[in-house]
Design an enzyme around this catalytic site. Structure first.
Site, PDB file in Angstrom:
ATOM      1  CD  GLU A 152      -2.810  -1.239   2.425  1.00  0.00           C
ATOM      2  OE1 GLU A 152      -2.655  -0.387   3.227  1.00  0.00           O
ATOM      3  OE2 GLU A 152      -3.831  -2.349   2.542  1.00  0.00           O
ATOM      4  CD  GLU A 258      -4.511  -8.091   1.883  1.00  0.00           C
ATOM      5  OE1 GLU A 258      -5.417  -7.585   2.281  1.00  0.00           O
ATOM      6  OE2 GLU A 258      -3.374  -7.673   1.841  1.00  0.00           O
TER       7      GLU A 258
HETATM    8  C1  XIL Z   1      -6.078  -6.408   8.355  1.00  0.00           C
HETATM    9  C2  XIL Z   1      -6.409  -7.642   9.330  1.00  0.00           C
HETATM   10  O1  XIL Z   1      -7.071  -8.572   8.673  1.00  0.00           O
HETATM   11  C3  XIL Z   1      -6.775  -7.114  10.460  1.00  0.00           C
HETATM   12  O2  XIL Z   1      -7.159  -8.306  11.436  1.00  0.00           O
HETATM   13  C4  XIL Z   1      -6.025  -6.159  11.255  1.00  0.00           C
HETATM   14  O3  XIL Z   1      -6.826  -5.628  12.363  1.00  0.00           O
HETATM   15  C5  XIL Z   1      -5.617  -4.889  10.259  1.00  0.00           C
HETATM   16  O4  XIL Z   1      -5.395  -5.570   9.118  1.00  0.00           O
HETATM   17  N1  XIL Z   1      -4.872  -4.718   3.775  1.00  0.00           N
HETATM   18  C6  XIL Z   1      -3.820  -5.444   4.109  1.00  0.00           C
HETATM   19  C7  XIL Z   1      -3.999  -6.503   5.277  1.00  0.00           C
HETATM   20  O5  XIL Z   1      -2.729  -5.711   3.667  1.00  0.00           O
HETATM   21  O6  XIL Z   1      -2.834  -6.732   5.974  1.00  0.00           O
HETATM   22  C8  XIL Z   1      -5.052  -5.832   6.101  1.00  0.00           C
HETATM   23  O7  XIL Z   1      -5.503  -6.856   7.260  1.00  0.00           O
HETATM   24  C9  XIL Z   1      -6.470  -5.753   5.354  1.00  0.00           C
HETATM   25  C10 XIL Z   1      -6.144  -4.580   4.307  1.00  0.00           C
END
Ligand code: XIL
Length: 344
Positions: A152, A258
């Site tokens: 990101e 994701e």
């Molecule tokens: C999220 C997790 O799923 C949560 O449990 C945590 O509180 C915050 O992070 N983008 C990403 C992930 O790259 O690492 C994030 O994961 C969600 C958004």
């Protein structure tokens, strides 16, 4: 009869008349697919929840730790790493022959306090970044063979996010991060990971330009992770497929890193539960079908961001999201069947 009562009755009638489609058989996704099928792992649940544990082993052949390898957890004090959770996961994956994907070395979130408050000149930041990245990779490199090196780093308009790294090191931090990762493990596959790239807009173009330039300079970057936190209709399937193809055409492998499909977007507020789950099923199918159109060598895999709706990060904010393949009782949902159909 007042209009709104009529609408409510009509809504109830419609939702009652839409029949439940029979669910498909629960198969083993990992055996059906010709590419890796992944899931984000909650290490606490892996230890304590037997249903969760059995399901993730049965269905998936790639794990991504949801938290365990983020800087906050793995590097809580400068130079002092905590690999307890990561080691447990590695042993686990080794035993069950499951790929473990490293997420994530550099991010603006989940930062330990010391890193956020770090004081130093650009050179000292550079050394700190190197120690951080290489400390983690050296420890895990026996087993972990792929990393989200930077997560990101871009804004939606294609400019670079003003995170602590950019502020203290300038834009070269990204190049350096990949260089350090490549140095620590020349065999690992290195990814840039971000959200909204699947929209196929200016953010994706900026990312592809940036990493193609780095590649041309001899920096190792193998793939792009599209996070794929999508809703039922947005972005359109054509935009998603177009984005994946564009990444492939630029010579990178593709990870849907994701994936979740949230049900709670505003346009669908008045749709019934059954209608929503039917749409979610179709959405999963289309997404998987699109991924299958990539060349086999460009498919790193599809990773779901959690096993069941009870495990989803979106449930932390809204119970209506219900974005995954399993319901909160670890039973398959129509979305699971859609995913399977997409693989056919
Ligand atoms: C999220 C997790 O799923 C949560 O449990 C945590 O509180 C915050 O992070 N983008 C990403 C992930 O790259 O690492 C994030 O994961 C969600 C958004």
């Amino acid at each position: 009869m007042p209009k709104y009562i009529f609408c409510v009755l009509l809504f109830l009638l419609c939702s009652m008349t839409i029949k439940d489609e029979p669910l498909c058989n629960e198969i083993k996704l990992r055996e059906k697919a010709s590419f890796a099928i992944g899931v984000a792992i909650n290490t606490g649940k892996l230890k304590d929840n037997e249903t969760y544990r059995n399901k993730v082993i049965e269905q998936f052949n790639s794990f991504t730790p949801e938290k365990a390898l983020k800087p906050l957890y793995v590097h809580p004090e400068k130079g002092n790493f905590n690999f307890t959770e990561a080691d447990h996961l590695i042993e686990y994956c080794r035993y069950y022959k499951i790929r473990l994907h490293g997420h994530t070395l550099v991010w603006h979130k989940a930062l330990p306090h010391w890193m956020e408050k770090f004081k130093g000149n650009a050179n000292e930041w550079d050394m700190m970044l190197k120690e951080h990245i290489q400390g983690i990779i050296y420890h895990c490199k026996d087993y972990i063979k792929s990393w989200d090196v930077v997560n990101e780093a871009f804004n939606d308009d294609g400019t670079l996010r003003k995170n602590i790294w950019l502020k203290n090191m300038g834009e070269s931090y990204i190049e350096k991060a990949f260089r350090y990762a490549m140095e620590a493990d020349p065999e690992a596959k290195l990814f840039y990971n971000d959200y909204s790239l699947e929209h196929g807009g200016e953010k994706l173009d900026a990312v592809l330009r940036f990493f193609s330039d780095l590649k041309a300079k001899g920096i190792r970057i193998d793939g792009i992770g599209l996070q794929m936190h999508v809703s039922l209709e947005y972005p359109t399937i054509d935009h998603i497929n177009g984005a994946a193809l564009k990444i492939q055409n630029n010579g990178f492998i593709v990870h849907y890193s994701e994936l979740d499909v949230a049900l709670n977007d505003e346009q669908n507020f008045f749709k019934s539960g059954k209608r929503l789950t039917a749409l979610q099923k179709n959405r999963m199918k289309e997404i998987v079908k699109g991924f299958m159109k990539l060349k086999p060598e460009n498919r790193f895999g599809i990773t779901l961001w959690g096993l069941s709706d009870a495990d989803s990060w979106l449930s932390e904010d809204s119970f209506r999201a219900r974005p995954l393949l399993y319901d909160k009782h670890y039973k398959i949902k129509p979305a699971y069947c859609g995913f399977v159909e997409g693989l056919e």
